[in-house]
Design a protein around this motif. Structure first.
Motif, PDB file in Angstrom:
ATOM      1  N   ILE A 432      39.911  29.307  21.847  1.00 14.37           N
ATOM      2  CA  ILE A 432      40.819  30.112  22.672  1.00 14.37           C
ATOM      3  C   ILE A 432      40.289  31.536  22.819  1.00 14.37           C
ATOM      4  O   ILE A 432      40.336  32.142  23.896  1.00 14.37           O
ATOM      5  CB  ILE A 432      42.227  30.122  22.060  1.00 14.37           C
ATOM      6  CG1 ILE A 432      42.827  28.715  22.048  1.00 14.37           C
ATOM      7  CG2 ILE A 432      43.141  31.080  22.821  1.00 14.37           C
ATOM      8  CD1 ILE A 432      43.025  28.114  23.406  1.00 14.37           C
ATOM      9  N   GLU A 433      39.748  32.071  21.719  1.00 12.15           N
ATOM     10  CA  GLU A 433      39.222  33.446  21.758  1.00 12.15           C
ATOM     11  C   GLU A 433      38.062  33.565  22.746  1.00 12.15           C
ATOM     12  O   GLU A 433      37.962  34.549  23.495  1.00 12.15           O
ATOM     13  CB  GLU A 433      38.772  33.863  20.360  1.00 12.15           C
ATOM     14  CG  GLU A 433      38.299  35.310  20.266  1.00 12.15           C
ATOM     15  CD  GLU A 433      37.812  35.666  18.879  1.00 12.15           C
ATOM     16  OE1 GLU A 433      38.235  36.708  18.354  1.00 12.15           O
ATOM     17  OE2 GLU A 433      37.002  34.894  18.332  1.00 12.15           O
ATOM     18  N   GLU A 446      40.475  26.865  36.493  1.00 13.85           N
ATOM     19  CA  GLU A 446      39.351  26.755  35.562  1.00 13.85           C
ATOM     20  C   GLU A 446      39.777  27.160  34.154  1.00 13.85           C
ATOM     21  O   GLU A 446      39.359  26.549  33.163  1.00 13.85           O
ATOM     22  CB  GLU A 446      38.196  27.644  36.036  1.00 13.85           C
ATOM     23  CG  GLU A 446      37.486  27.126  37.276  1.00 13.85           C
ATOM     24  CD  GLU A 446      36.441  28.099  37.793  1.00 13.85           C
ATOM     25  OE1 GLU A 446      35.524  27.654  38.483  1.00 13.85           O
ATOM     26  OE2 GLU A 446      36.551  29.307  37.485  1.00 13.85           O
ATOM     27  N   GLU A 447      40.627  28.170  34.063  1.00 21.62           N
ATOM     28  CA  GLU A 447      41.108  28.605  32.757  1.00 21.62           C
ATOM     29  C   GLU A 447      41.992  27.540  32.119  1.00 21.62           C
ATOM     30  O   GLU A 447      41.900  27.274  30.922  1.00 21.62           O
ATOM     31  CB  GLU A 447      41.877  29.914  32.908  1.00 21.62           C
ATOM     32  CG  GLU A 447      42.293  30.522  31.577  1.00 21.62           C
ATOM     33  CD  GLU A 447      42.933  31.883  31.755  1.00 21.62           C
ATOM     34  OE1 GLU A 447      44.168  31.962  31.610  1.00 21.62           O
ATOM     35  OE2 GLU A 447      42.202  32.849  32.041  1.00 21.62           O
ATOM     36  N   LEU A 448      42.859  26.904  32.930  1.00 27.05           N
ATOM     37  CA  LEU A 448      43.695  25.836  32.398  1.00 27.05           C
ATOM     38  C   LEU A 448      42.853  24.667  31.891  1.00 27.05           C
ATOM     39  O   LEU A 448      43.140  24.088  30.837  1.00 27.05           O
ATOM     40  CB  LEU A 448      44.664  25.341  33.478  1.00 27.05           C
ATOM     41  CG  LEU A 448      45.874  26.233  33.774  1.00 27.05           C
ATOM     42  CD1 LEU A 448      46.701  25.622  34.905  1.00 27.05           C
ATOM     43  CD2 LEU A 448      46.733  26.417  32.528  1.00 27.05           C
ATOM     44  N   ALA A 449      41.798  24.328  32.650  1.00 23.43           N
ATOM     45  CA  ALA A 449      40.913  23.243  32.229  1.00 23.43           C
ATOM     46  C   ALA A 449      40.226  23.580  30.910  1.00 23.43           C
ATOM     47  O   ALA A 449      40.084  22.737  30.022  1.00 23.43           O
ATOM     48  CB  ALA A 449      39.884  22.956  33.315  1.00 23.43           C
ATOM     49  N   ALA A 450      39.796  24.840  30.760  1.00 24.49           N
ATOM     50  CA  ALA A 450      39.153  25.265  29.518  1.00 24.49           C
ATOM     51  C   ALA A 450      40.129  25.219  28.349  1.00 24.49           C
ATOM     52  O   ALA A 450      39.778  24.805  27.238  1.00 24.49           O
ATOM     53  CB  ALA A 450      38.590  26.670  29.685  1.00 24.49           C
ATOM     54  N   LEU A 451      41.380  25.620  28.597  1.00 21.52           N
ATOM     55  CA  LEU A 451      42.394  25.569  27.539  1.00 21.52           C
ATOM     56  C   LEU A 451      42.692  24.135  27.123  1.00 21.52           C
ATOM     57  O   LEU A 451      42.913  23.836  25.953  1.00 21.52           O
ATOM     58  CB  LEU A 451      43.673  26.268  28.004  1.00 21.52           C
ATOM     59  CG  LEU A 451      43.594  27.788  28.157  1.00 21.52           C
ATOM     60  CD1 LEU A 451      44.864  28.322  28.812  1.00 21.52           C
ATOM     61  CD2 LEU A 451      43.375  28.459  26.811  1.00 21.52           C
ATOM     62  N   ASN A 452      42.703  23.232  28.096  1.00 25.26           N
ATOM     63  CA  ASN A 452      42.939  21.814  27.775  1.00 25.26           C
ATOM     64  C   ASN A 452      41.797  21.249  26.936  1.00 25.26           C
ATOM     65  O   ASN A 452      42.018  20.440  26.033  1.00 25.26           O
ATOM     66  CB  ASN A 452      43.109  21.007  29.065  1.00 25.26           C
ATOM     67  CG  ASN A 452      44.443  21.274  29.733  1.00 25.26           C
ATOM     68  OD1 ASN A 452      45.417  21.629  29.078  1.00 25.26           O
ATOM     69  ND2 ASN A 452      44.492  21.121  31.049  1.00 25.26           N
ATOM     70  N   GLN A 544      53.698  32.346  29.511  1.00 25.30           N
ATOM     71  CA  GLN A 544      52.536  32.544  30.387  1.00 25.30           C
ATOM     72  C   GLN A 544      52.353  34.016  30.744  1.00 25.30           C
ATOM     73  O   GLN A 544      51.227  34.525  30.780  1.00 25.30           O
ATOM     74  CB  GLN A 544      52.692  31.699  31.653  1.00 25.30           C
ATOM     75  CG  GLN A 544      52.499  30.210  31.406  1.00 25.30           C
ATOM     76  CD  GLN A 544      52.789  29.377  32.630  1.00 25.30           C
ATOM     77  OE1 GLN A 544      53.522  29.794  33.530  1.00 25.30           O
ATOM     78  NE2 GLN A 544      52.218  28.171  32.678  1.00 25.30           N
ATOM     79  N   LYS A 545      53.463  34.717  31.011  1.00 24.26           N
ATOM     80  CA  LYS A 545      53.382  36.153  31.302  1.00 24.26           C
ATOM     81  C   LYS A 545      52.881  36.921  30.084  1.00 24.26           C
ATOM     82  O   LYS A 545      52.069  37.848  30.196  1.00 24.26           O
ATOM     83  CB  LYS A 545      54.753  36.684  31.719  1.00 24.26           C
ATOM     84  CG  LYS A 545      55.197  36.228  33.102  1.00 24.26           C
ATOM     85  CD  LYS A 545      56.573  36.806  33.449  1.00 24.26           C
ATOM     86  CE  LYS A 545      57.021  36.348  34.836  1.00 24.26           C
ATOM     87  NZ  LYS A 545      58.369  36.884  35.185  1.00 24.26           N
ATOM     88  N   GLU A 546      53.362  36.536  28.906  1.00 24.40           N
ATOM     89  CA  GLU A 546      52.928  37.201  27.675  1.00 24.40           C
ATOM     90  C   GLU A 546      51.450  36.962  27.411  1.00 24.40           C
ATOM     91  O   GLU A 546      50.718  37.866  26.991  1.00 24.40           O
ATOM     92  CB  GLU A 546      53.776  36.693  26.499  1.00 24.40           C
ATOM     93  CG  GLU A 546      53.526  37.396  25.179  1.00 24.40           C
ATOM     94  CD  GLU A 546      54.049  38.821  25.166  1.00 24.40           C
ATOM     95  OE1 GLU A 546      53.629  39.589  24.289  1.00 24.40           O
ATOM     96  OE2 GLU A 546      54.864  39.181  26.050  1.00 24.40           O
ATOM     97  N   ILE A 547      50.991  35.733  27.681  1.00 24.15           N
ATOM     98  CA  ILE A 547      49.574  35.408  27.498  1.00 24.15           C
ATOM     99  C   ILE A 547      48.713  36.266  28.430  1.00 24.15           C
ATOM    100  O   ILE A 547      47.682  36.815  28.033  1.00 24.15           O
ATOM    101  CB  ILE A 547      49.326  33.909  27.753  1.00 24.15           C
ATOM    102  CG1 ILE A 547      49.922  33.079  26.610  1.00 24.15           C
ATOM    103  CG2 ILE A 547      47.827  33.618  27.875  1.00 24.15           C
ATOM    104  CD1 ILE A 547      49.862  31.586  26.845  1.00 24.15           C
TER     105      ILE A 547
END
Length: 615
Positions: A432-433, A446-452, A544-547
């Motif tokens: 995650i970092e 792309e960010e969602l895919a990386a998080l998954n 999501q806003k906090e992230i």
């Protein structure tokens, strides 16, 4: 575990812990509480010899059949009563950390099944041969099996529903006649190594045994519970024997000759044990049991006996059968000397100082908060076991941990699971970092895919046990003790109990079936389900806003300075001004000053500021 090019880990035994060691040991100013690097044993080595007595497969049942159970039950109850009185007298005193964290292990430790010395003192860390390994471990396993059976019987008496004595009289058991079983064919062998049909035989056994058939005095009578193959049955002259033993008074003023007040047999034996060769549900009529011929000869003249089921320990039987065949398994060479393939890791290279911290070694060291907690709770052998199991997790190999009852195996297991859970979460956090601090711009998808993809390394640990009760005990212990995170704070991991046969009612809440039923029940109420979905979406949008807010601030800190700065500096975010300016603050802890300007470049003599390791 899965095959791997890496060598398996280590073989550790957990040794007994003194009462005086229940609190963290005192440490000199320049001394660590961690053991010195683990080297081949010197003081505990046994003199080498070319021959060790073989471990016969029937040794387990032979030991059980010749166990003077009544005498040791009587002593266990007396010790339990004495402990209860002592506890009530010292109720104001605090319990030690080990007593509070591992009630099951300490209860086993209080029940001594014999007066044998501490067998772990003579066990080496490495073994010369498979025959030595089996010969030295067999007595420990047999003692542990007997201790577990006795512990279960004593624990049963503390519950009003399971206690053998109900309203001052024995509520379980039945009177029966025993006769030699004639022409018994194709019975499942209780020792799993074959049997024959004769009533008195020694084939496949260490001793002559007798196969008996049970006939209840009252037609159709049962024993009070289901009798399964391998169940242990106690036979005595009359119920009074068991009643007195359950009060710790079976040997009070009793004539130890043949005719005693409660029926003492020859050699001072009040009863004998047998193991069932078949199953019976309601009536015990036709039940077949195997007993020692030597014990049976002392009671064969009786017209009837009183019998009661004392339980079963199929797990110990399986372990002993596996031990008797241990020389045939491919892993035997690692069991004999588990350190052989990992000498560099075990001695930690050049780390020979007593200050060396094994839990902090290797590239994926455990967090400092967890290390401090574990060091305050565990003794040196437990720390060594946790270190071995958690080292280089995911690279293959295995760790075998063994120890007698009362040495803290359950507590060690929970700590090992805690360490593995933290280690997997560290890999997840690192992934995650990398995504959050990525300097290259990415789209939202792309960010969602990386998080998954990162979520694939989230902790998924499968814990297996040989019985329903054993796995329930692990879950209950995790629920009560909880895990410790990297900062030393407690947290509860997500648990799903897979499989039927839940024994402990506390576990039902995490049972897979119960969890699925709860979801299905929830889905039947449409209005309630819609409210949950609406609340969940609102919470998701907030997170999501906090992230996104945190991501902007983390990237601002990481990219604040293009060069290394001295470690007396710290980079901070001022929430009042950041939204308007997007600027970070540089805090100099040495001069106690704050500035928006970049600090000076780190000098060669100064340590750098590790931005990613700042609080």
């Amino acid at each position: 575990g899965p095959s791997s090019s890496k060598q398996p880990s280590l073989l550790f035994k957990i040794t007994s812990r003194n009462k005086a060691q229940s609190s963290p040991p005192k440490v000199a100013p320049n001394q660590s509480i961690f053991p010195k690097p683990i080297l081949p044993p010197t003081q505990t080595e046994l003199p080498k010899r070319s021959y060790y007595q073989s471990v016969h497969p029937d040794k387990y049942w032979s030991t059980i059949r010749n166990w003077d159970f009544i005498r040791e039950l009587n002593e266990a109850i007396k010790n339990s009563n004495a402990t209860a009185r002592k506890t009530s007298d010292t109720k104001a005193q605090k319990r030690s950390i080990d007593d509070a964290s591992n009630e099951e292990e300490t209860s086993n430790a209080k029940i001594r099944v014999d007066n044998s010395p501490d067998l772990t003192k003579s066990l080496p860390d490495a073994f010369d041969s498979a025959s030595q390994y089996k010969a030295l471990w067999a007595p420990l396993l047999l003692n542990e099996a007997k201790a577990q059976i006795m512990s279960d019987v004593v624990a049963t008496q503390s519950s009003p529903t399971t206690a053998w004595i109900q309203r001052t009289q024995l509520a379980f058991g039945v009177s029966a006649k025993l006769e030699l079983a004639r022409n018994v064919k194709e019975l499942p062998s209780s020792d799993m190594f074959g049997s024959n049909s004769s009533s008195t035989h020694s084939t496949g056994s260490l001793e002559p045994t007798v196969t008996l058939q049970v006939r209840p005095i009252m037609r159709g009578a049962g024993i009070g519970s289901l009798v399964c193959t391998h169940d242990l049955l106690l036979f005595v002259r009359q119920p009074t024997t068991i009643e007195l033993a359950l009060r710790g008074k079976a040997f009070n003023a009793v004539d130890t000759t043949y005719e005693g007040s409660v029926g003492v047999g020859k050699l001072g034996r009040m009863g004998f044990l047998g193991h069932a060769l078949n199953s019976r549900n309601r009536s015990i009529d036709g039940l077949i049991v195997r007993v020692s011929k030597k014990c049976w000869d002392q009671f064969s003249s009786l017209d009837e006996v009183f019998m009661i089921k004392i339980g079963s320990n199929i797990t110990a039987l399986r372990e002993f059968n596996a031990l008797s065949r241990a020389d045939k398994i491919p892993l035997m060479k690692y069991l004999l000397d588990g350190k052989a393939g990992n000498k560099d890791e075990i001695t930690h290279g050049s780390h020979t100082s007593s200050q060396f911290d094994p839990l902090a070694a290797s590239s994926n060291a455990l967090p400092v908060g967890f290390r401090i907690f574990i060091k305050s709770k565990m003794n040196t052998s437990q720390l060594a076991a946790i270190t071995a199991a958690a080292r280089e997790y995911g690279d293959g190999g295995f760790t075998l941990i063994k120890g007698p009852p009362g040495t803290g195996k359950s507590t060690t297991l929970v700590s090992v699971l805690n360490a593995l859970h933290l280690r997997q979460y560290q890999a997840y956090y690192a992934a995650i970092e990398r995504i959050v601090t990525e300097s290259n711009p990415t789209t939202h998808f792309e960010e969602l895919a990386a998080l998954n993809r990162a979520a694939e390394v989230k902790p998924r640990i499968l814990v297996c046990a040989p019985s329903n009760a054993a796995i329930d005990n692990v879950i209950v212990k995790i629920m009560s003790d909880r895990f410790v995170d990297g900062n030393g704070a407690k947290y509860s991991p997500s648990i799903v109990r897979v499989g039927a046969g839940i024994v402990n009612p506390k576990v039902k809440g995490v049972g897979l079936k119960e969890m699925v039923d709860s979801i299905i029940t929830l889905g039947s109420d449409v209005s309630k389900l819609e409210a949950i979905i609406t609340t969940g979406r609102q919470e998701l949008r907030r997170i999501q806003k906090e992230i996104q807010k945190l991501k902007i601030r983390i990237q601002a800190i990481v990219n604040a300075c293009p060069y290394e700065i001295p470690d007396c500096w710290e980079i901070r975010i001022d929430e009042e001004s950041f939204e308007a300016t997007g600027s970070v603050l540089f805090v100099n802890h040495k001069s106690k000053k704050t500035t928006y300007d970049l600090p000076m470049v780190k000098r060669p003599t100064e340590r750098p500021c590790q931005i990613k390791k700042m609080p």
